[in-house]
Design an enzyme around this catalytic site. Structure first.
Site, PDB file in Angstrom:
ATOM      1  N   GLU A  35      -5.727 -13.133 -17.228  1.00 46.53           N
ATOM      2  CA  GLU A  35      -4.985 -13.340 -15.989  1.00 46.53           C
ATOM      3  C   GLU A  35      -4.386 -14.734 -15.938  1.00 46.53           C
ATOM      4  O   GLU A  35      -3.399 -14.963 -15.244  1.00 46.53           O
ATOM      5  CB  GLU A  35      -5.918 -13.151 -14.792  1.00 46.53           C
ATOM      6  CG  GLU A  35      -6.605 -11.798 -14.745  1.00 46.53           C
ATOM      7  CD  GLU A  35      -7.875 -11.830 -13.928  1.00 46.53           C
ATOM      8  OE1 GLU A  35      -7.809 -11.482 -12.735  1.00 46.53           O
ATOM      9  OE2 GLU A  35      -8.926 -12.204 -14.485  1.00 46.53           O
ATOM     10  N   CYS A  57      -4.428  -3.659 -18.333  1.00 48.66           N
ATOM     11  CA  CYS A  57      -5.008  -2.908 -17.217  1.00 48.66           C
ATOM     12  C   CYS A  57      -4.333  -3.203 -15.886  1.00 48.66           C
ATOM     13  O   CYS A  57      -4.797  -2.749 -14.850  1.00 48.66           O
ATOM     14  CB  CYS A  57      -6.511  -3.175 -17.108  1.00 48.66           C
ATOM     15  SG  CYS A  57      -6.927  -4.900 -16.786  1.00 48.66           S
ATOM     16  N   HIS A 102       0.833  -1.201   0.000  1.00 45.05           N
ATOM     17  CA  HIS A 102       0.000   0.000   0.000  1.00 45.05           C
ATOM     18  C   HIS A 102       0.869   1.252   0.000  1.00 45.05           C
ATOM     19  O   HIS A 102       0.476   2.287  -0.545  1.00 45.05           O
ATOM     20  CB  HIS A 102      -0.975  -0.012   1.186  1.00 45.05           C
ATOM     21  CG  HIS A 102      -0.385   0.349   2.512  1.00 45.05           C
ATOM     22  ND1 HIS A 102      -0.001  -0.591   3.431  1.00 45.05           N
ATOM     23  CD2 HIS A 102      -0.109   1.549   3.065  1.00 45.05           C
ATOM     24  CE1 HIS A 102       0.482   0.008   4.505  1.00 45.05           C
ATOM     25  NE2 HIS A 102       0.434   1.315   4.312  1.00 45.05           N
ATOM     26  N   ASP A 160      -2.065 -10.511 -11.855  1.00 40.91           N
ATOM     27  CA  ASP A 160      -2.327 -11.941 -11.707  1.00 40.91           C
ATOM     28  C   ASP A 160      -1.597 -12.765 -12.762  1.00 40.91           C
ATOM     29  O   ASP A 160      -1.157 -13.878 -12.486  1.00 40.91           O
ATOM     30  CB  ASP A 160      -3.829 -12.213 -11.779  1.00 40.91           C
ATOM     31  CG  ASP A 160      -4.508 -12.088 -10.419  1.00 40.91           C
ATOM     32  OD1 ASP A 160      -3.815 -12.240  -9.408  1.00 40.91           O
ATOM     33  OD2 ASP A 160      -5.715 -11.820 -10.377  1.00 40.91           O
TER      34      ASP A 160
END
Length: 848
Positions: free
Chosen positions: A709, A780, A469, A733
């Protein structure tokens, strides 16, 4: 008389237990077997119809006690009990007692005419009889964590397995508090594995300080009007992993099995020797986390001092002191909420969730009860609160688990917010007033919310990776950052000159003057390019030889659209729709969803919108969908797999999207993207639901693509391209599955810090297959917002890149600075390199 139902995977075992228990209970006790499968008869398994029928036969005015063997027997019994409760006024208790001993003891007690609660308690105590017969000392009655000692007349009880990597830490504990708070019930929780507890289930601190680890078993006991509902909700929460990732094995690096003795437990660990400070001229290598160059002195976090004595002595009026404390908590609540909103706006809802636990702490009985008691005894509010916070933090730090010990910082963070209000100390920024590079082990939530880009030139982070984060926030704020530098960076003295390169992932310590001059020139040039990028943000990303690449934004909420448009996004390449579904007791209706999508379409003003259907499961469980636990949820029922397993949820969402397309008509470019597709059959099934919804509403055709993915899609790209309308690559992913590296494991973050050549080869293969059928390809994932990776994707033939909105201007400017021919050449060369460092070096050669 209470009836009994015996649920087992084996029909023979269920029948044998019924026979044995029947002899103990007498002929009047209704004991019904529900073992094996109905089709084929007698097969191993549990059958909902058989269990429901057995409950109906055993039911009477005094209720039914259901005993089960293991696994799916529990879930099948729960569903059958819910069905029976819905159809009639029968009380059913699901009992976790051992099957044989529990059935025998329960039958004897039921035969004596005891009520249901006593029969259930007798079943639970059955093992004590066996222990006494074997001469084994049974001291469980004296153990504070044993459920038998939790005195609550008429209490119900369930056992909850803990199968999440970090145990019951702050976030899952906060979800327990929230769940229990919805019911009129007194709930206590004990750790049956360690004997700790019971703890008040309304207290976040009390729950977390139980020290519950992966593999432990909790005993939840409830009394009160809604005890059953509370336990049912807690059972569902546990089955969903308490909102965390479900696993079967202990967390990586945990050498001691849960509950197993530690041979070194009596020996205090030797204190870790701090690493020496890096020498002048040395280079620390980490993971690129935020592009850009930062030059400045090292600086540490600075917090304003809080003097509790300055808050004043006790007034002698306990009511007034309590009111002061409550007012300060209210002010802190506003503070936490503002911080949550700031983080949500900068980095998204996922990173803001930790503040939900902070809000719970403000009402935590483990903090409030001692503080209120001290105030009632005449103590000043500030002193009472400070003492309660100190005691709670000390409780955390006394735990064996290192991760849980770190949660003391959360208690202290919340405590400081309240004390600031009580002492009158302003909510100052926690960084100094001079510019520099912030050196930190990691960024706590409050620290992240307080970052000011005009003060913090860069972030040098000891731990974590590009998807932490702290790194995501740094990119969102445009702050250069390097993560994963190791503890050596923490030994750098304040004021030491640093040069941080967020693209190369390098921090130079006290470099020589000539290096500083060169880096300063590079930074000035980067600043000039950044200003130019912002000025030209609304221009297309056209390469020097005339090729145009679309650059869109990834958004997770309707409120993010205006900022994305202002930053020059050509459209929305990924709308994450999970914000509509998470933390709800029911799924959003078609009209609710359609209203949000229409708001977004209007804000985009004709720009394209790609709506990803619900991508839940794994780390994003849904409260209103009860799914059985999985050994590896990231490879389990998630994405489109979950949608096809619950077609009513998928159908409602697709009707909402088709309805928007029908209303907007040619004014809107709305597309649908299905996540976690692995086979053509999955896509066809999802597309059929979309086409059915479109036909019912008379909507125009809606392009339907897939998120790439799973490596299998790239390998079979040409086959998929025959049926899908477009592809969008989720690099996060795709990299995770290609490199077999868990995104949540900091120890493997180097394997996730692309661009890795094997991942680029899959992208190249996908583009070739797509272009064979004239299909559009976008990216993306996080790598789309990395300047060097963006050039590689353009060179491989990708049509569109979508990223966090603040990155859009810079990526457009990078693409304008190259020719497509050069990008293609370096991308093809990158396919034959060995690692990301070599790839980045090859791309860097494109710029002087």
């Amino acid at each position: 008389m209470v009836g009994l139902v015996i649920v087992s995977h084996s029909a023979a075992l269920a029948a044998a237990v019924v026979e044995l228990a029947g002899q103990m209970g007498g002929g009047e006790v209704r004991i019904e077997p529900a073992g094996g499968m109905a089709d084929p008869p007698g097969a191993i398994g549990t059958d909902l119809g058989l269990v429901a029928a057995a409950i109906a036969r055993a039911a009477g005015p005094d209720g039914v006690l259901v005993l089960m063997d293991l696994g799916s027997a529990v879930m099948t019994a729960e569903m059958a009990a819910e069905m029976a409760a819905a159809e009639g006024d029968v009380r059913i208790v699901l009992c976790e007692a051992p099957l044989v001993e529990g059935a025998v003891a329960a039958a004897a007690r039921a035969g004596a005419g005891a009520p249901l609660d006593e029969v259930a308690e007798e079943a639970r105590s059955a093992l004590r009889m066996k222990a006494q017969q074997l001469g084994i000392e049974d001291d469980r009655d004296d153990r504070p964590g044993d459920a038998a000692t939790i005195a609550d007349a008429g209490a119900q009880e369930v056992r909850l397995p803990v199968r999440i990597a970090l145990g019951l830490h702050a976030r899952p504990a906060a979800r327990v508090v929230e769940t229990v708070g919805r019911f009129d019930a007194r709930v206590t929780i004990a750790d049956a594995t360690t004997g700790r507890g019971p703890a008040d289930a309304r207290s976040l601190s009390a729950l977390v300080t139980l020290g519950v680890r992966h593999g432990h078993t909790l005993v939840a006991r409830a009394g009160g009007p809604q005890a059953g509902e509370a336990l049912t909700a807690l059972t569902a929460l546990a089955e969903a992993g308490f909102g965390d990732e479900l696993i079967e094995d202990g967390p990586s690096g945990d050498a001691t099995a849960a509950g197993a003795p530690d041979a070194t437990a009596d020996e205090p660990p030797a204190p870790a020797r701090p690493p020496p400070a890096p020498e002048s001229g040395s280079r620390l290598r980490g993971i690129p986390a935020g592009p850009g160059i930062a030059i400045g002195p090292a600086l540490r976090l600075r917090r304003p001092a809080l003097d509790v004595a300055e808050a004043g002595e006790a007034t002698g009026d306990p009511a007034a002191e309590r009111a002061r404390l409550d007012d300060a908590r209210a002010a802190a609540r506003l503070d936490v909420t503002a911080a949550r909103d700031a983080i949500a706006a900068r980095a998204g809802e996922a990173e803001a969730e930790i503040f939900d636990a902070h809000l719970v702490l403000l009402d935590d009985p483990l903090l409030l009860d001692p503080a209120y008691a001290a105030v009632a005894a005449g103590e000043a509010a500030a002193r009472a609160w400070a003492a309660a916070v100190s005691a709670a933090a000390a409780t955390y730090r006394a735990l064996d688990d290192a991760y849980l010990r770190e949660r003391a910082a959360d208690v202290e963070d919340v405590g400081r917010r309240v004390l600031r209000a009580l002492t009158g100390v302003a909510d100052e920024a926690i960084t100094p007033d001079w510019h520099g590079i912030l050196v930190t082990a990691d960024l706590a939530p409050s620290e992240a919310a307080a970052l000011q880009p005009d003060r913090v030139e860069g972030l040098a982070i000891a731990h974590g990776g590009a998807t932490s984060h702290a790194a995501i926030l740094a990119r969102a704020l445009g702050i250069p950052a390097v993560a994963g530098l190791g503890d050596a960076v923490l030994a750098i003295a304040d004021g030491t000159p640093l040069v941080l390169d967020g693209e190369a992932g390098v921090v130079e310590v006290d470099p020589p003057p000539e290096a500083l001059v060169a880096r300063e020139r590079a930074r000035e040039e980067a600043g000039r390019r950044a200003r130019q990028a912002r000025e030209r943000a609304h221009e297309p990303a056209r390469t020097r030889d005339g090729a145009t690449i679309e650059v869109g934004a990834n958004v997770g909420d309707a409120g993010e659209i205006p900022a994305a448009v202002a930053l020059g996004a050509d459209g929305v390449g990924l709308l994450r729709t999970e914000f509509l579904f998470l933390d709800r007791d029911r799924a959003p209706t078609e009209s609710e969803q359609r209203a949000v999508y229409e708001e977004i379409v209007a804000a985009l003003g004709g720009r394209p919108l790609i709506i990803r259907t619900l991508d839940a499961g794994a780390d994003k469980p849904l409260r209103f969908l009860r799914e059985p636990p999985e050994d590896n949820p990231f490879l389990g029922v998630r994405g489109i797999r979950l949608g096809l397993a619950h077609p009513e949820v998928l159908r409602t969402q697709l009707r909402a999207i088709a309805g928007v397309a029908a209303r907007a008509g040619p004014r809107a470019d709305v597309r649908v993207m299905f996540p976690m597709i692995a086979t053509v059959a999955e896509y066809r099934a999802a597309r059929a639901v979309l086409e059915d919804a479109r036909a019912q509403l008379g909507a125009p055709p809606v392009p339907a693509g897939i998120m790439v993915e799973v490596p299998a899609v790239a390998v079979a790209a040409e086959r998929f391209a025959r049926v899908v309308d477009f592809f969008s690559i989720g690099t996060n992913d795709l990299t995770q599955y290609t490199m077999a590296a868990d995104r949540g494991n900091d120890r493997l973050s180097e394997l996730l810090a692309g661009p890795w050549p094997p991942v680029l080869r899959l992208v190249a293969q996908l583009v070739r297959g797509a272009k064979a059928h004239d299909r559009w390809v976008g990216v993306c994932g996080e790598m789309a917002g990395d300047p060097q990776s963006a050039v590689l994707f353009a060179g491989l033939g990708v049509d569109e890149l979508s990223m966090a909105a603040p990155l859009v201007p810079a990526i457009k400017e990078v693409l304008r600075g190259v020719t497509l021919a050069d990008a293609r050449e370096v991308a093809l060369r990158a396919l034959d390199l060995d690692d990301p460092d070599a790839v980045r070096a090859a791309v860097s050669a494109l710029w002087p």
